[in-house]
Design a protein around this motif. Sequence first.
Motif, short mmCIF file in Angstrom:
data_model
loop_
_atom_site.label_atom_id
_atom_site.label_comp_id
_atom_site.label_asym_id
_atom_site.label_seq_id
_atom_site.Cartn_x
_atom_site.Cartn_y
_atom_site.Cartn_z
N GLN A 99 21.78 -0.44 -25.71
CA GLN A 99 20.65 -0.68 -26.61
C GLN A 99 20.88 -1.95 -27.44
O GLN A 99 19.95 -2.74 -27.64
CB GLN A 99 20.44 0.51 -27.54
N ILE A 100 22.08 -2.15 -27.92
CA ILE A 100 22.40 -3.38 -28.65
C ILE A 100 22.09 -4.60 -27.80
O ILE A 100 21.45 -5.55 -28.25
CB ILE A 100 23.88 -3.39 -29.08
N PHE A 101 22.53 -4.56 -26.55
CA PHE A 101 22.28 -5.68 -25.64
C PHE A 101 20.78 -5.91 -25.45
O PHE A 101 20.30 -7.04 -25.54
CB PHE A 101 22.95 -5.41 -24.29
N CYS A 102 20.03 -4.84 -25.23
CA CYS A 102 18.58 -4.97 -25.00
C CYS A 102 17.85 -5.53 -26.22
O CYS A 102 17.03 -6.45 -26.10
CB CYS A 102 17.98 -3.60 -24.63
N LEU A 103 18.16 -5.00 -27.41
CA LEU A 103 17.43 -5.40 -28.60
C LEU A 103 17.74 -6.84 -29.01
O LEU A 103 16.85 -7.59 -29.41
CB LEU A 103 17.72 -4.44 -29.75
N TYR A 104 19.02 -7.22 -28.91
CA TYR A 104 19.37 -8.59 -29.29
C TYR A 104 18.88 -9.60 -28.27
O TYR A 104 18.46 -10.71 -28.64
CB TYR A 104 20.88 -8.71 -29.49
N SER A 105 18.92 -9.26 -27.00
CA SER A 105 18.38 -10.18 -25.99
C SER A 105 16.86 -10.26 -26.11
O SER A 105 16.28 -11.34 -25.90
CB SER A 105 18.79 -9.76 -24.58
N TYR A 106 16.20 -9.16 -26.48
CA TYR A 106 14.76 -9.20 -26.76
C TYR A 106 14.44 -10.22 -27.84
O TYR A 106 13.52 -11.04 -27.69
CB TYR A 106 14.26 -7.81 -27.18
N GLY A 107 15.21 -10.19 -28.93
CA GLY A 107 14.98 -11.15 -30.03
C GLY A 107 15.18 -12.58 -29.58
O GLY A 107 14.39 -13.47 -29.93
N GLY A 108 16.22 -12.83 -28.78
CA GLY A 108 16.47 -14.18 -28.29
C GLY A 108 15.38 -14.67 -27.37
O GLY A 108 14.92 -15.82 -27.45
#
Length: 314
Positions: A99-108
């Motif tokens: 989830q951390i990976f998904c949410l931070y990559s979403y922001g980027g």
Amino acid sequence: MMLNSTQVSYFTLGAYLEMGFLKYLYFLIILLFYALIICANSFMIIVICVNKSLHEPMYIFLCSLFANELYGSTGLLPLLLVQVLSDSHTVSAPFCFLQIFCLYSYGGIEFLTLAIMSYDRYLAICYPLQYNSLMTFNKIALLTALIWVYPLLINIMFTYGLTFPLQLCSNIINKVYCDNYYVVKLACSDTTINNIVGLCHMFIVIFGLVLLIIYTYIRILRVCFSGSKQMRQKAVSTCTPHLASLLNFSSGCFFEIVQSRFNLHSLPSILRIFLSLYWLTGQPLVSPLLYGLKMSKIRMVYKSMFFKGTGKPV
């Protein structure tokens, strides 16, 4: 007790409030929001894909934006729905890091897409005669690949290269979803590298993109005010949803950074939860409305699909 993150089997999300029977109401509200996000963004993608008149660079980048809204929302809301009904509020460690990976990559991806969309509008308005030669198919493909590949790669490094190996003193994340910053705060081991790399990335990339966006819109405004009234109207009609979308997303990110970094415990808990969720839910809800209602070509397609009219761009 010091634990390597590989030895932590689960994390507890500690920011959930005691909701009682209200949890069923919250569940229905979140489910409604998720359904709206899925329907609205999927509909916009379908509209752009099936109408050849929208097969232009700006709308291709819009498709990327809407696809990212679906990606980010799916990274957050299904788990949130489960946690609202749960009494333990635990999540397995592998899923938490995912989830951390998904949410931070979403922001980027979101920020990079907005920056490239502003660059596209800059070329279209400031160099209209050279636009087709400057924004070629190969360049569109390269920019679209950059939008997705760079944030995914950089967040693999952050999540699994820097955060995952940390030694942790606790497994309680004081948030309603898994967050990289809060996991790093649980570390007993040295986090200097995490902090330096994170700050450097923020200043170089995020502020670099903001400066690019500001520069492009300053140039666009200068051209608009020096041009004809028709040109000003067209530019304003085109750029208004981009600027509104950028302001909405940037505001959500700003509120999240402030309330996370400065521990605003004086604020009510429900307000802190709302601020931490807004940057992940506000944009997917607002973007389809902004672009669907404000962009003349999309409005024309709506009219032709639902009202059998042809219409003209405003």
